[in-house]
Design an enzyme around this catalytic site. Sequence first.
Site, short mmCIF file in Angstrom:
data_model
loop_
_atom_site.label_atom_id
_atom_site.label_comp_id
_atom_site.label_asym_id
_atom_site.label_seq_id
_atom_site.Cartn_x
_atom_site.Cartn_y
_atom_site.Cartn_z
N GLU A 55 -8.68 -1.01 -2.23
CA GLU A 55 -8.96 0.43 -2.33
C GLU A 55 -10.30 0.77 -1.69
OE1 GLU A 55 -6.59 2.35 -3.00
OE2 GLU A 55 -5.29 0.83 -3.87
N CYS A 104 0.84 -1.19 0.00
CA CYS A 104 0.00 0.00 0.00
C CYS A 104 0.87 1.24 0.00
CB CYS A 104 -0.90 -0.02 1.25
SG CYS A 104 -2.03 1.37 1.36
N HIS A 119 -10.08 1.43 1.94
CA HIS A 119 -9.68 2.80 2.28
C HIS A 119 -10.89 3.71 2.44
CE1 HIS A 119 -5.34 2.62 2.15
NE2 HIS A 119 -5.36 2.01 0.98
#
EC number: 3.5.1.88
Length: 168
Positions: A135, A92, A138
């Site tokens: 993603e 990441c 997140h």
Amino acid sequence: MAKLEILEFPDPRLRTVAKPVEKVDDELRKLIDDMFETMYAAPGIGLAATQVDVHIQLIVMDLSEDHNKPMVFINPQITPLTEEQAPYEEGCLSVPGFYEKVTRPARVRINALDRDGNAFEVEADELLATCIQHEMDHLDGKLFVDYVSRLKRDRIKKKLEKIHRQQG
């Protein structure tokens, strides 16, 4: 275009839950372009708006080696298509230099808007499925280190804090 600052773990802003995008306009498209520039420069294959301290449901990705397959996901929704789980070693941009094996659904369907606000649907497996799920975490304020043991997570946190102190 402008390169944006990528927040790094354990920055608490990475834990912010993103809000839906309300309007797809030129301002949003500029952010998308800036996010691609930032991601390519890092270099990385995916970047969520949360990572650049913009807390909206926006993801940019490009899994191609020569950066010619950019993908934009606005207000993405994900549906697992199988019970099967697939392990992938994940890294990441917000946790630089660390990689850990994470197990996620092997096949998923994503419904989202593109950079022009048009709805689309895509089915994904392998790296694409892993990346979009990473993603999307997140956007929910989660990081891949949340899937590892507390001991490993604390070790990563301490190492990154030491690096940040050394960099001043």
